[in-house]
Design an enzyme around this catalytic site. Structure first.
Site: not given
Ligand SMILES: NC(=O)C1=CN([C@@H]2O[C@H](COP(=O)(O)OP(=O)(O)OC[C@H]3O[C@@H](n4cnc5c(N)ncnc54)[C@H](O)[C@@H]3O)[C@@H](O)[C@H]2O)C=CC1
Ligand SMILES: CC(=O)C(=O)O
Length: 371
Positions: A15, A75, A94, A96, A118, A219, A269
Site C-alpha cells: 500500500r 504502517k 497507523y 498501534h 486507528e 462473549s 496489530d
Molecule cells: N491484522 C490486520 O491486518 C488488521 C487488523 N485490524 C484490527 O482488527 C481489530 C478489530 O478491528 P475492528 O473490527 O475495526 O474493531 P471494532 O471496534 O469495529 O470491533 C471490535 C469489536 O470487539 C468487541 N469486543 C470488545 N471486547 C470484547 C470481548 N471481551 N469479547 C468479545 N467482543 C469484544 C467490541 O464490542 C466490538 O464490537 C483491531 O485490532 C484492528 O486494528 C484491522 C485491519 C487490519
Molecule cells: C489497520 C492496520 O494496521 C492495517 O491496515 O495494516
C-alpha cells in the site's frame, strides 16, 4: 504545508498512503506533495501518475523526511525509519503503539507529533480503521479457507461443505467491522457461523442484518471456551480502541481444538487476542502450527490486496490530511474533537490513555496540549 509520502518498507506492504487523486486534492489546496520514487508501484500507481496530479517525486528517502512538515504513511514506522524523523514533525499513519514499546520510545525521543489513524473517532465509529478492517475481515475468511486445505496444514475441509457433507464451523470473536465482514464472507461461502461479542446492542444488530444466518453469542470465558473447541476456523476480531487487545482465547482453549483447525487473529496489530499467538507473522511466511492448530497472525493483511486497500484508505484519510494541512495540526484538532482523539504522542509525551496504560507511563490529556 510540505507533505511527504514515504515508500512502505514492511514485508509485502504494497500500500501507499496517498493516491494520485488524493495528491491532486492536496495540491489544489496549495500544498506541496513529495512522493518517494516508486512508492505507488505496489498499488499500481506510477510515478508519472503522481507527477501528473501535481506531486514531485524524490529518490532520497532522507531528503524527503528532512523537507516534509507532515509524513503520511500506512504502517507504523519500523526501526530503520526511526532516525528519519525530526522534532515537531507530524506523522499521520497507523501507529498501534500499545503493543510496541520500542516504537513508542523512539517517537517520544524524536518528539514527533504522532496522529494515529486507528484512534480517530467520528460519531462513535473509527472512520480511518473501518476501511482496512473491512478488507481484513473479508480476507480473514479467504485466508482461513486456504489454511484449512490439507497442503497448508489444515484438516482438509471445505468451508461450505457439499450436499451430504456438513459445512465448516466458523467462530468469530468480536462482532465489529472485522467480525461483520468476516461473517458476510463466511455466510456467503456456506459455512456455519457464530459471532461472539460483549455488546448486546451489537449482537442485536448482527442478528437483524444476518436474518438468522449467524448465531450470535454473548462473549464470556464460558461461551468462548465452548465455541473455540468446536471451531474449524476461529477469527480473532476484538478491539479496545488504542489499547492492547485482551487475551480472550487461552492456551487451554486452543489445546481443545481439533488438529488442523485454523486461527486467524486479525487483532494481532494490537498485540493479539489469542494466548498461543506468540509472534507477528508476515505475508511471506504467514503461518505456524502450535498444538496442531494452524496460526495466522499477519499484522498488515490489507497490504496483500494493495490496489483495493490504498484507494479505500485514501478515500477515508484525505479529508483529515487536508484539514491538518490547511489549519495546522493544532487548528485541525481544536476544530474536530474526534480528530483530536488521534493524537497519541506529542513533544515527548504520551497523549492517549490506552497507550500510556500499556507502557505504564503518564498520560498528558490532549486538551491540556491544545490549551
Ligand atoms: N491484522 C490486520 O491486518 C488488521 C487488523 N485490524 C484490527 O482488527 C481489530 C478489530 O478491528 P475492528 O473490527 O475495526 O474493531 P471494532 O471496534 O469495529 O470491533 C471490535 C469489536 O470487539 C468487541 N469486543 C470488545 N471486547 C470484547 C470481548 N471481551 N469479547 C468479545 N467482543 C469484544 C467490541 O464490542 C466490538 O464490537 C483491531 O485490532 C484492528 O486494528 C484491522 C485491519 C487490519
Ligand atoms: C489497520 C492496520 O494496521 C492495517 O491496515 O495494516
Amino acid at each position: 504545508m510540505i507533505i511527504g509520502v514515504a515508500k512502505e518498507i514492511k514485508n509485502n506492504e504494497n500500500r501507499v498512503a496517498l493516491t494520485p487523486a488524493g495528491t491532486e486534492i492536496l495540491k489544489r489546496a496549495g500544498h506541496t506533495v513529495l512522493i518517494e520514487q516508486g512508492a505507488g508501484l505496489g498499488s499500481g500507481f506510477s510515478d508519472e501518475s503522481y507527477i501528473k496530479a501535481g506531486a514531485q517525486t524524490i529518490a532520497d528517502k532522507k531528503a524527503l523526511f528532512d523537507q516534509a512538515d507532515m509524513i503520511i504513511k500506512v504502517k507504523e514506522p519500523l526501526a530503520p525509519e526511526y532516525d528519519l524523523f525530526h522534532a515537531g514533525q507530524i506523522l499521520f499513519t497507523y501507529l498501534h503503539l500499545a503493543p510496541e514499546p520500542e516504537l513508542t520510545k523512539a517517537l517520544l525521543a524524536k518528539k514527533v507529533i504522532g496522529i494515529a489513524y486507528e484512534t480517530i473517532e467520528r460519531n462513535h465509529t473509527l472512520p480511518l480503521l473501518t476501511p482496512m478492517s473491512e478488507v481484513a475481515g473479508r480476507m480473514a475468511v479467504q485466508v482461513g479457507a486456504h489454511c484449512l486445505e490439507k497442503p497448508f496444514g489444515g484438516k482438509g475441509i471445505l468451508l461450505g461443505g457439499v450436499p451430504g457433507v456438513e459445512s465448516a464451523q466458523v467462530v468469530i470473536v468480536g462482532g465489529g467491522t472485522v467480525g461483520t465482514n468476516a461473517a458476510k464472507m463466511a455466510v456467503g461461502m456456506g459455512a456455519r457461523v457464530a459471532v461472539l461479542d460483549k455488546s448486546v446492542e451489537r449482537l442485536v444488530y448482527l442478528d437483524d442484518i444476518f436474518g438468522g444466518k449467524v448465531t450470535t453469542v454473548m462473549s464470556n470465558s464460558y461461551n468462548i471456551a465452548h465455541w473455540v473447541k468446536n471451531a474449524d476456523l476461529l477469527v480473532g476480531a476484538v478491539l479496545l480502541p488504542g489499547a492492547k487487545a485482551p487475551k480472550l482465547v487461552t492456551e487451554e482453549m486452543v489445546k481443545s481444538m481439533e488438529p488442523g483447525s485454523v486461527i486467524v487473529d486479525v487483532a494481532i496489530d494490537q498485540g493479539g487476542s489469542v494466548e498461543t499467538i506468540d509472534r507477528v507473522t508476515t505475508h511471506s511466511d504467514p503461518t505456524y502450527v502450535k498444538y496442531g492448530v494452524v496460526h495466522y497472525s499477519v499484522a498488515n493483511m490489507p497490504g496483500a490486496v494493495a490496489r483495493t486497500s490504498t484507494i479505500a484508505l485514501t478515500n477515508a484519510t484525505i479529508d483529515y490530511a487536508l484539514q491538518i494541512a490547511n489549519k495546522g495540526w493544532q487548528g485541525a484538532l481544536r476544530a474536530d474533537s474526534g480528530l483530536a482523539k488521534g493524537l497519541n504522542v506529542y513533544d515527548g509525551k504520551i497523549t492517549f490513555k490506552g497507550v500510556a496504560e500499556a507502557h505504564r507511563l503518564p498520560c498528558t490529556p490532549v486538551e491540556e496540549i491544545l490549551g
